[in-house]
Design an enzyme around this catalytic site. Structure first.
Site, PDB file in Angstrom:
ATOM      1  N   LYS A  57       3.959  -0.588  -6.429  1.00 54.38           N
ATOM      2  CA  LYS A  57       4.148  -1.260  -7.716  1.00 54.38           C
ATOM      3  C   LYS A  57       5.535  -0.963  -8.284  1.00 54.38           C
ATOM      4  O   LYS A  57       6.255  -1.856  -8.711  1.00 54.38           O
ATOM      5  CB  LYS A  57       3.062  -0.834  -8.697  1.00 54.38           C
ATOM      6  CG  LYS A  57       3.133  -1.563 -10.045  1.00 54.38           C
ATOM      7  CD  LYS A  57       2.138  -1.001 -11.055  1.00 54.38           C
ATOM      8  CE  LYS A  57       0.723  -1.197 -10.640  1.00 54.38           C
ATOM      9  NZ  LYS A  57      -0.235  -0.772 -11.678  1.00 54.38           N
ATOM     10  N   GLU A  75       6.404   8.364  -0.182  1.00 58.82           N
ATOM     11  CA  GLU A  75       5.929   8.113   1.172  1.00 58.82           C
ATOM     12  C   GLU A  75       6.200   6.675   1.590  1.00 58.82           C
ATOM     13  O   GLU A  75       6.666   6.403   2.713  1.00 58.82           O
ATOM     14  CB  GLU A  75       4.422   8.400   1.260  1.00 58.82           C
ATOM     15  CG  GLU A  75       4.022   9.847   1.010  1.00 58.82           C
ATOM     16  CD  GLU A  75       3.751  10.134  -0.463  1.00 58.82           C
ATOM     17  OE1 GLU A  75       3.146  11.165  -0.753  1.00 58.82           O
ATOM     18  OE2 GLU A  75       4.155   9.316  -1.329  1.00 58.82           O
ATOM     19  N   GLY A 113      -4.523   1.689  -8.839  1.00 63.85           N
ATOM     20  CA  GLY A 113      -4.339   1.580  -7.394  1.00 63.85           C
ATOM     21  C   GLY A 113      -5.634   1.496  -6.624  1.00 63.85           C
ATOM     22  O   GLY A 113      -5.777   0.671  -5.706  1.00 63.85           O
ATOM     23  N   ARG A 114      -6.603   2.331  -6.958  1.00 65.90           N
ATOM     24  CA  ARG A 114      -7.859   2.355  -6.206  1.00 65.90           C
ATOM     25  C   ARG A 114      -8.760   1.173  -6.539  1.00 65.90           C
ATOM     26  O   ARG A 114      -9.825   1.017  -5.951  1.00 65.90           O
ATOM     27  CB  ARG A 114      -8.587   3.675  -6.455  1.00 65.90           C
ATOM     28  CG  ARG A 114      -8.870   3.976  -7.917  1.00 65.90           C
ATOM     29  CD  ARG A 114      -9.267   5.447  -8.087  1.00 65.90           C
ATOM     30  NE  ARG A 114      -9.421   5.849  -9.466  1.00 65.90           N
ATOM     31  CZ  ARG A 114      -8.421   6.225 -10.261  1.00 65.90           C
ATOM     32  NH1 ARG A 114      -7.177   6.223  -9.792  1.00 65.90           N
ATOM     33  NH2 ARG A 114      -8.640   6.611 -11.501  1.00 65.90           N
ATOM     34  N   GLU A 123     -11.093  10.332  -7.219  1.00 63.93           N
ATOM     35  CA  GLU A 123      -9.905  10.211  -8.052  1.00 63.93           C
ATOM     36  C   GLU A 123     -10.291   9.710  -9.442  1.00 63.93           C
ATOM     37  O   GLU A 123      -9.643  10.051 -10.431  1.00 63.93           O
ATOM     38  CB  GLU A 123      -8.892   9.263  -7.405  1.00 63.93           C
ATOM     39  CG  GLU A 123      -7.504   9.325  -8.030  1.00 63.93           C
ATOM     40  CD  GLU A 123      -6.448   8.612  -7.213  1.00 63.93           C
ATOM     41  OE1 GLU A 123      -5.735   9.281  -6.429  1.00 63.93           O
ATOM     42  OE2 GLU A 123      -6.341   7.374  -7.333  1.00 63.93           O
ATOM     43  N   HIS A 179     -25.517  12.461  15.325  1.00 67.12           N
ATOM     44  CA  HIS A 179     -25.189  13.467  16.339  1.00 67.12           C
ATOM     45  C   HIS A 179     -24.129  14.445  15.838  1.00 67.12           C
ATOM     46  O   HIS A 179     -23.525  15.166  16.644  1.00 67.12           O
ATOM     47  CB  HIS A 179     -24.713  12.781  17.623  1.00 67.12           C
ATOM     48  CG  HIS A 179     -25.803  12.037  18.334  1.00 67.12           C
ATOM     49  ND1 HIS A 179     -26.549  12.600  19.339  1.00 67.12           N
ATOM     50  CD2 HIS A 179     -26.305  10.786  18.151  1.00 67.12           C
ATOM     51  CE1 HIS A 179     -27.451  11.731  19.774  1.00 67.12           C
ATOM     52  NE2 HIS A 179     -27.318  10.624  19.068  1.00 67.12           N
ATOM     53  N   LYS A 205       3.033  16.314  -6.248  1.00 65.55           N
ATOM     54  CA  LYS A 205       4.190  15.453  -5.981  1.00 65.55           C
ATOM     55  C   LYS A 205       5.470  16.058  -6.550  1.00 65.55           C
ATOM     56  O   LYS A 205       6.526  16.076  -5.909  1.00 65.55           O
ATOM     57  CB  LYS A 205       3.964  14.071  -6.600  1.00 65.55           C
ATOM     58  CG  LYS A 205       2.903  13.224  -5.946  1.00 65.55           C
ATOM     59  CD  LYS A 205       2.845  11.874  -6.679  1.00 65.55           C
ATOM     60  CE  LYS A 205       1.802  10.959  -6.099  1.00 65.55           C
ATOM     61  NZ  LYS A 205       1.749   9.673  -6.842  1.00 65.55           N
TER      62      LYS A 205
END
Length: 560
Positions: A210, A216, A282-283, A368, A399, A523
């Protein structure tokens, strides 16, 4: 700012505490004595068939939980969100991800702070659709005129987890011959592996950030740009001039961002930048322009079907009484388990390999959102908040970790998700493999609910110490979610279901489910430590003793 209600001070909380103090779950007994239990605790939500009957739930508990929702203002808070009130208090923002999936022409129009939100959303959707059609048809080409065969989405967090999950879930709908890959981790291995085997002449990168400042994402975008230039030059497709490089970026990079100045500085044509708004967290953004990679890979029609699935659940939450409101009831059940029965985690177990990234997606959505220790007015929380969400698909989990759920000492509520029709129907020696697969889905919820008594074990001939080892206590709560097939609409419904479950819990706990300040400190410190990694002695000296020692280890072992 409206102060949150302290849930622990409500009469409903006191009632639930009293029920808990004398609570003795007995799913076997409840099912035996109540022939209508399944009917009463099963709900249909759009295409989702949701069976809550194997939860540790009675009519008395459900009524008290609904009163808790009423007394903490769940319905009122939802209405405030839909109306565009700034319920994201720490950032003074509206929360309008539900606006991303409102159909065109919805009435009344959604106008917030003087802005026609519906018009803005559909303008971006239409622009995305036009661009996706250009790429899919071959009208958009790389710098040498070749059709795009691969798109690489570069983002992180909400700019990655949603698109990755949806791309995998709807892979059978990717019929245009375009493959999507996703880069998120700043570990250079990620970009190296995701570009391995690709042809620079047929690869399109989408940089999703954005603000166009995410460390990153921008690092990986620069690495991708270097990879593109090097590959095109080595193939003789471009020379090394600045003009040729600029032209290459314009043909092979687009952006999902609102920071047009930074997009242009990177070399991306701002006509190929698709924006979204600060009221989209964001999420909660996979159904925004963040889904551009999906619209290209799957097609605009599929993407709009996905949005329609989201909207169906939004409307259910808006119009359905609390006691029949599926996401609200499921969120309240999570409160019951977390705050009254001591559960600390929640398993999501899809019996569908296509949903192999669904639990990872939910981890960001839920943890979050509700991993908070202060309420939306800045006061401390009065309850435990949040659960650890986790899971794996299908029989893989059986399993691996089902032992803990069946016979461990921890209460782990689990959601089982399955589909009547598979994407790829196959048979083995005449037997329907999907039917065999779903027999496990049905068997696991049955075993967790009803267990196996010592008497039943002994009746099979087992004796001695082995009896205890083969006894299953049962009363392990599960929710079964069935749908006809994993269509785009059904996937949208599933995502929205968990969005609103998360919302309900957040309101009860009084937390702001739409900020994420907890990710900021790490960060900031990373930016301070980066110079130390690079050998800045002053930066090294500013660190704590443990960090200095770890930096020394790195310096001693890193090879040039």
């Amino acid at each position: 700012m409206t102060a949150p209600v302290d849930a622990t001070a409500t009469s409903a909380w006191a009632e639930l505490s009293s029920i808990r103090d004398s609570f003795s779950p007995d799913l076997r007994g409840w099912f035996a004595s109540d022939p209508h239990r399944v009917e009463r605790f099963t709900f249909d939500l759009a295409d989702l068939h949701v069976d809550l009957s194997k939860n540790l739930l009675t009519d008395e508990i459900l009524a008290a939980l609904v009163r808790l929702a009423e007394q903490t203002g769940v319905a009122e808070r939802y209405a405030a969100m839909l109306a565009g009130e700034h319920i994201n208090t720490t950032e003074d923002r509206a929360v309008l991800h539900t606006a991303l999936r409102r159909p065109a022409g919805a009435s009344p129009a959604l106008v917030i702070d003087g802005q026609d939100v519906d018009a803005d959303v559909h303008a971006v959707l239409d622009a995305m659709s036009l661009f996706a059609d250009r790429v899919r048809s071959g009208e958009w080409t790389g710098v040498t005129g070749k059709k795009v065969t691969h798109i690489v989405n570069i983002g992180i967090g909400g700019s990655d987890l949603g698109p990755v999950m949806v791309s995998a879930a709807l892979e059978p709908y990717a019929t245009a011959g375009i493959e999507a890959r996703f880069v998120s981790n700043i570990d250079p291995t990620d970009i190296a592996q995701k570009t391995k085997g690709l042809d620079p002449e047929t690869t399109l990168f989408i940089v999703a950030s954005k603000t166009f400042t995410t460390l990153e994402t921008l690092t990986n975008a620069r690495l991708a740009r270097d990879w593109l230039w090097a590959g095109l030059e080595s193939a003789g497709a471009i020379d090394g001039s600045d003009d040729a490089k600029t032209d290459a970026v314009a043909h092979h990079f687009v952006a999902v961002s609102t920071a047009l100045d930074k997009v242009a500085a990177f070399g991306i044509d701002t006509d190929n930048a698709f924006g979204f708004w600060d009221w989209v967290g964001g999420r909660y953004s996979v159904d925004s322009a963040i889904g551009l990679s999906l619209m290209i890979e799957l097609g605009p029609d599929v993407f709009r079907e996905l949005l329609a699935g989201f909207h169906a659940v939004d409307e259910h939450v808006r119009t359905t009484p609390l006691e029949q409101n599926v996401p609200v009831v499921m969120g309240l059940l999570n409160v019951w388990y977390s705050n009254f029965l001591g559960a600390q985690s929640h398993a999501v177990l899809p019996y569908a390999q296509q949903l192999h990234r669904f639990a990872a997606y939910l981890q960001q959505l839920t943890m979050e959102s509700n991993g908070k220790s202060v309420r939306w007015d800045g006061s401390p929380v009065t309850t435990d908040t949040g659960e650890v969400f986790w899971g794996e698909p299908g029989t893989n989990g059986q399993h691996a970790f089902y032992q803990l759920i069946h016979q461990g000492t921890r209460l782990i509520p689990a959601d089982f998700i399955a589909f009547a029709n598979p994407a790829y129907p196959l048979a083995d020696d005449g037997r329907d493999v999907h039917g065999l697969f779903l027999s496990n889905f049905l068997a696991q919820t049955k075993a967790l609910a009803f267990g196996k008594t010592a008497e039943e074990v002994e009746a099979e001939g087992t004796t001695g110490a082995l009896v205890a080892a083969r006894t299953f206590a049962g009363n392990k709560p599960t929710t079964s979610i069935f749908a006809p097939a994993l269509t785009p609409s059904v996937l949208g419904q599933l995502i929205a279901l968990y969005e609103h479950i998360t919302f309900t819990q957040g309101v009860v706990w009084g937390v702001n489910s739409f900020d994420q300040w907890g990710v900021e400190l790490g960060k900031q410190l990373a930016l301070q430590i980066a110079p130390a990694i690079e050998g800045d002695e002053q930066a090294v000296a500013a660190q704590d003793a443990s960090t200095r020692a770890l930096l020394a280890y790195y310096a001693a072992h890193r090879k040039d």
